[in-house]
Design a protein around this motif. Sequence first.
Motif, PDB file in Angstrom:
ATOM      1  N   MET A 164      -7.323   0.220  -5.223  1.00  0.00           N
ATOM      2  CA  MET A 164      -6.391   0.457  -4.122  1.00  0.00           C
ATOM      3  C   MET A 164      -5.111   1.077  -4.663  1.00  0.00           C
ATOM      4  O   MET A 164      -4.666   0.752  -5.768  1.00  0.00           O
ATOM      5  CB  MET A 164      -6.054  -0.845  -3.382  1.00  0.00           C
TER       6      MET A 164
ATOM      7  N   LYS B  68     -10.628  -6.330  -3.074  1.00  0.00           N
ATOM      8  CA  LYS B  68     -11.772  -5.420  -3.003  1.00  0.00           C
ATOM      9  C   LYS B  68     -12.414  -5.263  -4.382  1.00  0.00           C
ATOM     10  O   LYS B  68     -11.800  -5.557  -5.404  1.00  0.00           O
ATOM     11  CB  LYS B  68     -11.325  -4.051  -2.504  1.00  0.00           C
TER      12      LYS B  68
ATOM     13  N   ASN C  53      -5.810  -7.463  -5.676  1.00  0.00           N
ATOM     14  CA  ASN C  53      -6.731  -6.610  -4.929  1.00  0.00           C
ATOM     15  C   ASN C  53      -8.053  -7.348  -4.761  1.00  0.00           C
ATOM     16  O   ASN C  53      -8.778  -7.574  -5.734  1.00  0.00           O
ATOM     17  CB  ASN C  53      -6.934  -5.290  -5.679  1.00  0.00           C
TER      18      ASN C  53
ATOM     19  N   TYR D  36      -8.127  -1.464   2.916  1.00  0.00           N
ATOM     20  CA  TYR D  36      -7.398  -2.383   2.053  1.00  0.00           C
ATOM     21  C   TYR D  36      -7.859  -3.821   2.244  1.00  0.00           C
ATOM     22  O   TYR D  36      -8.267  -4.218   3.338  1.00  0.00           O
ATOM     23  CB  TYR D  36      -5.892  -2.327   2.335  1.00  0.00           C
TER      24      TYR D  36
ATOM     25  N   TYR E 237      -6.028  -7.114   0.256  1.00  0.00           N
ATOM     26  CA  TYR E 237      -5.293  -7.718  -0.851  1.00  0.00           C
ATOM     27  C   TYR E 237      -4.650  -9.021  -0.395  1.00  0.00           C
ATOM     28  O   TYR E 237      -4.473  -9.270   0.803  1.00  0.00           O
ATOM     29  CB  TYR E 237      -4.252  -6.764  -1.448  1.00  0.00           C
TER      30      TYR E 237
ATOM     31  N   THR F 161       0.828  -1.204   0.000  1.00  0.00           N
ATOM     32  CA  THR F 161       0.000   0.000   0.000  1.00  0.00           C
ATOM     33  C   THR F 161       0.861   1.252   0.000  1.00  0.00           C
ATOM     34  O   THR F 161       0.378   2.348  -0.291  1.00  0.00           O
ATOM     35  CB  THR F 161      -0.927   0.020   1.228  1.00  0.00           C
TER      36      THR F 161
ATOM     37  N   PHE G 286      -1.139   1.408  -5.018  1.00  0.00           N
ATOM     38  CA  PHE G 286      -0.217   0.273  -5.044  1.00  0.00           C
ATOM     39  C   PHE G 286       1.204   0.743  -5.281  1.00  0.00           C
ATOM     40  O   PHE G 286       1.489   1.512  -6.212  1.00  0.00           O
ATOM     41  CB  PHE G 286      -0.633  -0.702  -6.158  1.00  0.00           C
TER      42      PHE G 286
END
Length: 362
Positions: A180, A176, A174, A149, A151, A97, A182
């Motif tokens: 996000m 989600k 990811n 987050y 992942y 992140t 990266f």
Amino acid sequence: MEMKMHLSQEQFLGQEVIVAECGELSASAFRFQSGVCAVRLKNSLGELVMLPFQGQQIWDARFRGRRLTMKSMFDQPYPTRDFLATYGGFLLHCGATAMGAPGPEDSHPLHGELHNAPYQSACLVFGTDEKGEYLGLTGSYRHTIAFNYNYLAEPLVKLYAESSIFHVSMTIRNMKKSPMPFMFLEHVNFRPVDNGRLVQSVIIDAENMRVRANIPSFMEVAPGYREFVQLLQKQPQKHLVFDPDLVYDPEMVLFMNYLADENGWAHTMQIHPDGSADLLRHRPEQLDHGVRWICRTADQDALGMEPCTAEVEGFNAEKAKGNVRTLLGGETFISELEVGILSPDESLRAEQQIAKILERDA
């Protein structure tokens, strides 16, 4: 066909025990005195010591009678998430992140959360591919922070029979449905050797080898260091030979623009006085930035070859440069490295290949 052998922390005792063997390839399990679990992967030319449940780091690497790993102040890894409190490994995955040294506007830890992440699963893998028979280590780390987050990181290291070159990959997905930010860096820490030469698929000029001039606030510098920074800004080629009189205290950081060969690989070598070479290959289409980190002090001696997705000034500074990527919901990132030691004959052929890449783009 690939076979897997799942590992649990309960298998790891103080005494080292062989847990898998196939021809010349073997894996043994043990715990350091600090309590950190470790797996030793061996072939006929050398070995890797890896931390299956702590970042899946490669803590140590030895091939052809030589230790590749940096000199550090740590004789063993320690069970911590703090980057600097157990910093001495050969290869650390950094990100995802954020990464780099946090600036005044940043809240992320140094080099992110992956380097010492507590992996929820780990397993040995056996198989055969186009490069031959291999024994490897993989695992998974799920990083989930509510509202922020989610992942999954899945690294893989393959050690091949009769080879001093091993393969490292990382897959990050990811989980989600929303995007996000990266950032990712492979922190590979070789040990520099006096009068060794750096040969790489980078054009030798100040535009393609840029020196970082700002010094992190927590570091004190040796006499002559600031003058050396100024010299390298004008003549970056001075760092390509490890003259023991050069001042790499506390560190020197350069940013590299790599060129790839016809197969998509960029090349970095440290050629030793005996003609053998330390090697790292990466794919700029995956990791489009290069960082060189050099530290030569009485306590630490390191040559960092660090392919990455951004420079290392911290999240907000890299975002301002346009270097922070976005992984869309469900999107996957993959990186690949080839790492190890070349014999003198192999090193000579590799240096000739790099020369052709540079001639092509001159």
